[in-house]
Design an enzyme around this catalytic site. Sequence first.
Site, PDB file in Angstrom:
ATOM      1  N   GLN A 100     -37.568 -52.412 -24.172  1.00 44.57           N
ATOM      2  CA  GLN A 100     -36.631 -51.025 -24.480  1.00 44.57           C
ATOM      3  C   GLN A 100     -37.183 -49.844 -25.107  1.00 44.57           C
ATOM      4  OE1 GLN A 100     -32.582 -53.687 -25.875  1.00 44.57           O
ATOM      5  NE2 GLN A 100     -34.577 -54.727 -26.246  1.00 44.57           N
ATOM      6  N   HIS A 118     -35.929 -48.175 -20.968  1.00 50.62           N
ATOM      7  CA  HIS A 118     -34.777 -47.095 -21.191  1.00 50.62           C
ATOM      8  C   HIS A 118     -35.837 -45.874 -21.560  1.00 50.62           C
ATOM      9  CE1 HIS A 118     -32.450 -50.132 -24.552  1.00 50.62           C
ATOM     10  NE2 HIS A 118     -32.179 -50.160 -22.768  1.00 50.62           N
ATOM     11  N   CYS A 126     -34.504 -32.692 -16.380  1.00 47.36           N
ATOM     12  CA  CYS A 126     -34.049 -31.507 -15.923  1.00 47.36           C
ATOM     13  C   CYS A 126     -32.731 -31.826 -16.147  1.00 47.36           C
ATOM     14  CB  CYS A 126     -34.105 -30.912 -15.448  1.00 47.36           C
ATOM     15  SG  CYS A 126     -32.490 -29.543 -14.485  1.00 47.36           S
ATOM     16  N   CYS A 150     -34.368 -24.518 -11.304  1.00 46.61           N
ATOM     17  CA  CYS A 150     -33.602 -23.717 -11.552  1.00 46.61           C
ATOM     18  C   CYS A 150     -32.953 -22.266 -11.796  1.00 46.61           C
ATOM     19  CB  CYS A 150     -32.401 -24.857 -12.370  1.00 46.61           C
ATOM     20  SG  CYS A 150     -32.217 -26.988 -12.270  1.00 46.61           S
ATOM     21  N   GLY A 196     -38.357 -58.708 -31.768  1.00 48.16           N
ATOM     22  CA  GLY A 196     -37.776 -57.398 -32.591  1.00 48.16           C
ATOM     23  C   GLY A 196     -36.786 -56.356 -31.933  1.00 48.16           C
ATOM     24  N   SER A 198     -32.346 -56.755 -31.499  1.00 41.85           N
ATOM     25  CA  SER A 198     -31.359 -57.460 -31.992  1.00 41.85           C
ATOM     26  C   SER A 198     -30.110 -57.464 -30.743  1.00 41.85           C
ATOM     27  CB  SER A 198     -30.337 -56.257 -32.904  1.00 41.85           C
ATOM     28  OG  SER A 198     -29.373 -55.199 -31.726  1.00 41.85           O
ATOM     29  N   ASN A 222     -38.107 -62.844 -34.211  1.00 46.44           N
ATOM     30  CA  ASN A 222     -37.797 -61.214 -34.842  1.00 46.44           C
ATOM     31  C   ASN A 222     -37.381 -61.396 -36.564  1.00 46.44           C
ATOM     32  OD1 ASN A 222     -35.919 -59.168 -34.097  1.00 46.44           O
ATOM     33  ND2 ASN A 222     -34.724 -59.553 -35.261  1.00 46.44           N
ATOM     34  N   GLU A 224     -35.074 -60.968 -38.136  1.00 48.94           N
ATOM     35  CA  GLU A 224     -34.488 -62.358 -38.911  1.00 48.94           C
ATOM     36  C   GLU A 224     -33.658 -62.377 -37.869  1.00 48.94           C
ATOM     37  OE1 GLU A 224     -32.358 -59.269 -41.853  1.00 48.94           O
ATOM     38  OE2 GLU A 224     -31.555 -58.456 -39.751  1.00 48.94           O
TER      39      GLU A 224
HETATM   40  C1  BJW Z   1     -38.303 -56.807 -36.393  1.00 49.69           C
HETATM   41  C2  BJW Z   1     -38.986 -56.611 -37.026  1.00 49.69           C
HETATM   42  C3  BJW Z   1     -40.537 -56.661 -37.703  1.00 49.69           C
HETATM   43  C4  BJW Z   1     -37.287 -55.463 -38.235  1.00 49.69           C
HETATM   44  N1  BJW Z   1     -40.977 -57.961 -36.575  1.00 49.69           N
HETATM   45  N2  BJW Z   1     -38.432 -56.964 -36.159  1.00 49.69           N
HETATM   46  C5  BJW Z   1     -22.263 -55.449 -21.205  1.00 49.69           C
HETATM   47  C6  BJW Z   1     -21.046 -56.313 -22.646  1.00 49.69           C
HETATM   48  C7  BJW Z   1     -20.845 -54.352 -22.846  1.00 49.69           C
HETATM   49  C8  BJW Z   1     -21.712 -53.412 -23.228  1.00 49.69           C
HETATM   50  C9  BJW Z   1     -22.499 -53.305 -22.262  1.00 49.69           C
HETATM   51  C10 BJW Z   1     -22.646 -53.983 -21.501  1.00 49.69           C
HETATM   52  N3  BJW Z   1     -23.426 -53.631 -20.068  1.00 49.69           N
HETATM   53  C11 BJW Z   1     -23.183 -51.963 -20.535  1.00 49.69           C
HETATM   54  C12 BJW Z   1     -22.584 -51.585 -21.652  1.00 49.69           C
HETATM   55  C13 BJW Z   1     -22.786 -50.809 -22.525  1.00 49.69           C
HETATM   56  C14 BJW Z   1     -24.070 -50.332 -23.400  1.00 49.69           C
HETATM   57  C15 BJW Z   1     -23.617 -51.141 -24.494  1.00 49.69           C
HETATM   58  O1  BJW Z   1     -24.966 -51.955 -24.120  1.00 49.69           O
HETATM   59  N4  BJW Z   1     -23.196 -51.115 -25.526  1.00 49.69           N
HETATM   60  C16 BJW Z   1     -23.085 -52.185 -26.794  1.00 49.69           C
HETATM   61  C17 BJW Z   1     -23.819 -51.170 -27.779  1.00 49.69           C
HETATM   62  C18 BJW Z   1     -22.311 -52.792 -26.652  1.00 49.69           C
HETATM   63  N5  BJW Z   1     -25.378 -50.094 -22.231  1.00 49.69           N
HETATM   64  C19 BJW Z   1     -25.202 -48.839 -21.939  1.00 49.69           C
HETATM   65  O2  BJW Z   1     -24.679 -47.370 -21.608  1.00 49.69           O
HETATM   66  C20 BJW Z   1     -26.206 -49.062 -21.176  1.00 49.69           C
HETATM   67  N6  BJW Z   1     -25.646 -48.407 -19.644  1.00 49.69           N
HETATM   68  C21 BJW Z   1     -25.322 -49.066 -18.620  1.00 49.69           C
HETATM   69  O3  BJW Z   1     -24.831 -50.388 -18.962  1.00 49.69           O
HETATM   70  O4  BJW Z   1     -25.638 -48.157 -18.083  1.00 49.69           O
HETATM   71  C22 BJW Z   1     -24.216 -49.113 -16.757  1.00 49.69           C
HETATM   72  C23 BJW Z   1     -23.820 -48.141 -15.636  1.00 49.69           C
HETATM   73  C24 BJW Z   1     -23.641 -48.624 -13.977  1.00 49.69           C
HETATM   74  C25 BJW Z   1     -24.065 -47.645 -13.276  1.00 49.69           C
HETATM   75  C26 BJW Z   1     -23.993 -46.529 -13.986  1.00 49.69           C
HETATM   76  C27 BJW Z   1     -23.343 -46.149 -14.823  1.00 49.69           C
HETATM   77  C28 BJW Z   1     -23.535 -47.081 -15.790  1.00 49.69           C
HETATM   78  C29 BJW Z   1     -27.621 -48.027 -21.708  1.00 49.69           C
HETATM   79  C30 BJW Z   1     -28.093 -48.266 -22.937  1.00 49.69           C
HETATM   80  C31 BJW Z   1     -29.333 -47.072 -23.174  1.00 49.69           C
HETATM   81  C32 BJW Z   1     -29.723 -47.780 -24.617  1.00 49.69           C
HETATM   82  N7  BJW Z   1     -29.609 -46.376 -25.065  1.00 49.69           N
HETATM   83  C33 BJW Z   1     -30.818 -46.763 -26.412  1.00 49.69           C
HETATM   84  C34 BJW Z   1     -30.784 -45.076 -27.002  1.00 49.69           C
HETATM   85  C35 BJW Z   1     -31.455 -44.733 -26.254  1.00 49.69           C
HETATM   86  C36 BJW Z   1     -32.867 -44.475 -26.606  1.00 49.69           C
HETATM   87  C37 BJW Z   1     -33.613 -43.735 -27.894  1.00 49.69           C
HETATM   88  O5  BJW Z   1     -33.450 -42.469 -28.284  1.00 49.69           O
HETATM   89  O6  BJW Z   1     -34.978 -44.400 -28.304  1.00 49.69           O
HETATM   90  O7  BJW Z   1     -31.434 -47.590 -26.893  1.00 49.69           O
HETATM   91  S1  BJW Z   1     -29.777 -47.775 -27.427  1.00 49.69           S
HETATM   92  C38 BJW Z   1     -30.927 -48.082 -28.765  1.00 49.69           C
HETATM   93  O8  BJW Z   1     -30.327 -49.881 -28.519  1.00 49.69           O
HETATM   94  C39 BJW Z   1     -31.805 -47.884 -28.523  1.00 49.69           C
HETATM   95  C40 BJW Z   1     -33.228 -49.218 -27.802  1.00 49.69           C
HETATM   96  O9  BJW Z   1     -33.824 -49.376 -27.003  1.00 49.69           O
HETATM   97  C41 BJW Z   1     -31.989 -49.998 -28.139  1.00 49.69           C
HETATM   98  C42 BJW Z   1     -31.748 -51.778 -28.478  1.00 49.69           C
HETATM   99  O10 BJW Z   1     -31.692 -51.826 -29.593  1.00 49.69           O
HETATM  100  P1  BJW Z   1     -33.382 -52.494 -30.454  1.00 49.69           P
HETATM  101  O11 BJW Z   1     -35.005 -52.413 -29.026  1.00 49.69           O
HETATM  102  O12 BJW Z   1     -32.398 -53.909 -30.452  1.00 49.69           O
HETATM  103  O13 BJW Z   1     -33.152 -51.899 -32.076  1.00 49.69           O
HETATM  104  P2  BJW Z   1     -32.430 -52.588 -32.787  1.00 49.69           P
HETATM  105  O14 BJW Z   1     -32.766 -51.856 -34.063  1.00 49.69           O
HETATM  106  O15 BJW Z   1     -31.479 -52.793 -32.473  1.00 49.69           O
HETATM  107  O16 BJW Z   1     -33.491 -54.481 -33.608  1.00 49.69           O
HETATM  108  C43 BJW Z   1     -34.499 -54.129 -34.097  1.00 49.69           C
HETATM  109  C44 BJW Z   1     -34.487 -55.892 -34.360  1.00 49.69           C
HETATM  110  O17 BJW Z   1     -35.985 -55.468 -34.818  1.00 49.69           O
HETATM  111  C45 BJW Z   1     -33.377 -56.184 -35.695  1.00 49.69           C
HETATM  112  O18 BJW Z   1     -33.168 -57.038 -34.903  1.00 49.69           O
HETATM  113  C46 BJW Z   1     -34.584 -56.217 -37.205  1.00 49.69           C
HETATM  114  O19 BJW Z   1     -34.237 -57.425 -37.314  1.00 49.69           O
HETATM  115  C47 BJW Z   1     -35.298 -56.497 -36.234  1.00 49.69           C
HETATM  116  N8  BJW Z   1     -37.319 -56.540 -36.495  1.00 49.69           N
HETATM  117  N9  BJW Z   1     -38.295 -54.989 -38.352  1.00 49.69           N
HETATM  118  C48 BJW Z   1     -40.202 -58.552 -35.452  1.00 49.69           C
HETATM  119  N10 BJW Z   1     -41.736 -55.920 -38.105  1.00 49.69           N
END
Ligand code: BJW
Length: 251
Positions: A100, A118, A126, A150, A196, A198, A222, A224
Amino acid sequence: MHDDGDHLVLHGDTWLCVLTGAGVSAESGIATFRDAGGLWEGHRAEQVASPEGFADDPELVWRFYGARRRQAGGCSPNRGHAALAAVEQRLGERFLLATQNVDGLHAVAGNRRLVELHGNLWRTRCSACDRPAFEDRSDHEGALPRCEPCAAVGRDALLRPDIVWFGEALDPADLARVTAFLDEGARHHLVFLAVGTSGVVYPAAGLVGEARARGADTWLVNAEAPENARRFGRFLAGKSGEILPRLFVFD
Ligand code: BJW
């Protein structure tokens, strides 16, 4: 970590699918999203990571991603990334890494069987036309970047980061690649390992369910216990840079 039971034993018939999240890059100095001090602190996620947020305030969004590029540009892979690159070397086609993360550090570490679910922080595309995304390391401080092809046909269109924002679809080909790997793995000894993350952002968060449905052994490393920890058969609490280098045993 104990010597027995906390090692993931990989044998000749193991197919390993790894899903990584921001925690893997934390020890490289890249902020996670939802931890204290994380990227969403001080920002509403939809403001900077949704098409609506970009339409409302593209300057804010480019400031956010420009700062991310400046910060990530000075970061290198850590021991967790290196461990995953080493496992790919050993398993070859029996390995797939779905990340991700957008920081590109898995590729820098050497992973090639890699799906960036992602998008990638170092690519721009664009917001209006279908020209392919291109490599771009600029932080675009100053003027907002505009699409030249464009402009050549009289359309004023902004460039945007090649990142999958909330409400946007992931590339179906990427998801299909992961699913095809799980399907093939189900004919062997399938292991799904999340590291790593959530586990709150879908569809990535649903992959553990897909793997379980195919009979996979499921592991989570992870810092935690996240909310979804009980969906995994094994949970190892700790830093990925410390656990991953000692996790894998080749039988
Ligand atoms: C350690 C550590 C160490 C710390 N060692 N561990 C079903 C149910 C509910 C909602 C939805 C669903 N399906 C879709 C949705 C909506 C939505 C969604 O999921 N929302 C929820 C939040 C409720 N999803 C979407 O919108 C997705 N699109 C979609 O489903 O489209 C459908 C569609 C179909 C057809 C046409 C149109 C649409 C897209 C999701 C895109 C997410 N993008 C992001 C931001 C952009 C990236 C960026 O700018 O960098 O991506 S969101 C953000 O969260 C980012 C990450 O990749 C993503 C995940 O986060 P991650 O990696 O888990 O990080 P953290 O911070 O949350 O967790 C880190 C963990 O590491 C923690 O637990 C720490 O404890 C741990 N940690 N240090 C090991 N050293």
